[in-house]
Design a protein around this motif. Structure first.
Motif, PDB file in Angstrom:
ATOM      1  N   TYR A 104       0.734  -0.897   0.112  1.00  0.00           N
ATOM      2  CA  TYR A 104      -0.462   0.110  -0.373  1.00  0.00           C
ATOM      3  C   TYR A 104       0.646   1.458   0.154  1.00  0.00           C
ATOM      4  O   TYR A 104       1.918   1.168   0.452  1.00  0.00           O
ATOM      5  N   ASP A 105       0.723   2.389  -1.105  1.00  0.00           N
ATOM      6  CA  ASP A 105       1.687   3.301  -1.003  1.00  0.00           C
ATOM      7  C   ASP A 105       1.715   4.053  -0.050  1.00  0.00           C
ATOM      8  O   ASP A 105       2.480   5.539  -0.372  1.00  0.00           O
ATOM      9  N   ARG A 106       0.271   4.479   0.460  1.00  0.00           N
ATOM     10  CA  ARG A 106       0.344   5.727   1.665  1.00  0.00           C
ATOM     11  C   ARG A 106       1.398   5.273   3.207  1.00  0.00           C
ATOM     12  O   ARG A 106       1.388   3.652   3.131  1.00  0.00           O
ATOM     13  N   ASN A 107       2.180   5.968   3.270  1.00  0.00           N
ATOM     14  CA  ASN A 107       3.020   5.581   4.143  1.00  0.00           C
ATOM     15  C   ASN A 107       2.532   6.337   5.609  1.00  0.00           C
ATOM     16  O   ASN A 107       1.451   7.750   5.525  1.00  0.00           O
ATOM     17  N   TYR A 108       2.916   6.038   6.614  1.00  0.00           N
ATOM     18  CA  TYR A 108       1.873   6.593   8.046  1.00  0.00           C
ATOM     19  C   TYR A 108       3.640   6.898   9.137  1.00  0.00           C
ATOM     20  O   TYR A 108       4.222   6.532   8.483  1.00  0.00           O
ATOM     21  N   SER A 109       3.101   7.778   9.521  1.00  0.00           N
ATOM     22  CA  SER A 109       4.111   8.100  11.420  1.00  0.00           C
ATOM     23  C   SER A 109       3.949   7.200  11.917  1.00  0.00           C
ATOM     24  O   SER A 109       2.994   6.143  12.364  1.00  0.00           O
ATOM     25  N   VAL A 110       4.839   7.017  12.537  1.00  0.00           N
ATOM     26  CA  VAL A 110       5.019   6.592  13.889  1.00  0.00           C
ATOM     27  C   VAL A 110       3.770   6.437  14.889  1.00  0.00           C
ATOM     28  O   VAL A 110       3.762   5.738  15.375  1.00  0.00           O
ATOM     29  N   ASP A 111       4.008   7.493  14.754  1.00  0.00           N
ATOM     30  CA  ASP A 111       2.839   8.123  15.830  1.00  0.00           C
ATOM     31  C   ASP A 111       1.361   7.751  15.635  1.00  0.00           C
ATOM     32  O   ASP A 111       0.847   7.511  16.530  1.00  0.00           O
ATOM     33  N   ASP A 112       0.902   7.318  14.319  1.00  0.00           N
ATOM     34  CA  ASP A 112      -0.047   6.164  13.648  1.00  0.00           C
ATOM     35  C   ASP A 112      -0.291   4.869  13.952  1.00  0.00           C
ATOM     36  O   ASP A 112      -0.671   4.245  14.393  1.00  0.00           O
ATOM     37  N   LYS A 113       1.163   4.397  14.753  1.00  0.00           N
ATOM     38  CA  LYS A 113       0.953   3.227  14.936  1.00  0.00           C
ATOM     39  C   LYS A 113       0.077   2.769  15.221  1.00  0.00           C
ATOM     40  O   LYS A 113      -0.742   0.964  15.396  1.00  0.00           O
ATOM     41  N   PRO A 114      -0.249   3.272  16.717  1.00  0.00           N
ATOM     42  CA  PRO A 114      -1.382   2.420  17.808  1.00  0.00           C
ATOM     43  C   PRO A 114      -2.425   2.200  16.985  1.00  0.00           C
ATOM     44  O   PRO A 114      -3.163   1.335  17.112  1.00  0.00           O
ATOM     45  N   THR A 115      -2.937   4.109  16.133  1.00  0.00           N
ATOM     46  CA  THR A 115      -4.263   3.863  15.362  1.00  0.00           C
ATOM     47  C   THR A 115      -3.765   2.015  14.718  1.00  0.00           C
ATOM     48  O   THR A 115      -4.968   1.702  14.665  1.00  0.00           O
ATOM     49  N   LEU A 116      -3.305   2.204  13.493  1.00  0.00           N
ATOM     50  CA  LEU A 116      -3.275   1.875  12.568  1.00  0.00           C
ATOM     51  C   LEU A 116      -3.074   0.267  13.214  1.00  0.00           C
ATOM     52  O   LEU A 116      -4.259  -0.404  12.165  1.00  0.00           O
ATOM     53  N   LEU A 117      -2.041  -0.443  14.548  1.00  0.00           N
ATOM     54  CA  LEU A 117      -2.358  -1.904  15.294  1.00  0.00           C
ATOM     55  C   LEU A 117      -3.986  -2.375  15.352  1.00  0.00           C
ATOM     56  O   LEU A 117      -3.978  -2.967  14.567  1.00  0.00           O
TER      57      LEU A 117
END
Length: 144
Positions: A60-73
């Protein structure tokens, strides 16, 4: 007695035929890997080194920041618990940007029927795209 359907040993040429039948535009990357590429994602069709595993891997081409990790997981765990494929995970290379990768795999060592392979490819491609849309909706809901 009805004869069993013919079993085939999938290879890249057969996958190209199936993608053509499904009217799915495809290309080859610089390493010769077969792919479907859009602005949002790239789906690769890969074979294991032993020839017994067929993988559909989506980047998936969208990048996320480390700050987004809890929400992403939280979202990824929800998707992975509720759906069969692709299983999606977060990958964080050395630059600290989070990328999402989806995997679906099929054991093909004993061969498969062409009909089953066609069905699998159609569903896996559809659900790889569906995940992208689902995550966008899920994250939009989270931020509201």
């Amino acid at each position: 007695m009805t004869p069993s359907p013919a079993v085939v040993q999938p290879d890249q040429e057969l996958i190209v035929e199936i993608l053509d039948e499904l009217s799915l535009d495809h290309t080859f990357d610089t390493e010769g890997d077969l792919a479907i590429s859009t602005a949002e994602l790239t789906i690769f069709f890969l074979f294991g080194s032993e020839g017994d595993l067929f993988t559909v891997r989506t980047f998936y081409d969208r990048n996320y920041s480390v700050d987004d990790k809890p929400t992403l997981l939280t979202a990824l765990n929800e998707w992975n618990a509720d759906t069969m494929w692709p299983k999606v995970y977060a990958f964080t290379p050395d630059n600290g940007v989070i990328r999402l990768i989806g995997d679906a795999q099929l054991y093909i060592g004993a061969g498969v029927t062409r009909e089953h392979l066609t069905t699998i490819i159609a569903h896996w491609v559809r659900f790889s795209i569906k995940f992208h849309r689902w995550l966008a909706d899920r994250l939009a809901f989270e931020s509201d």
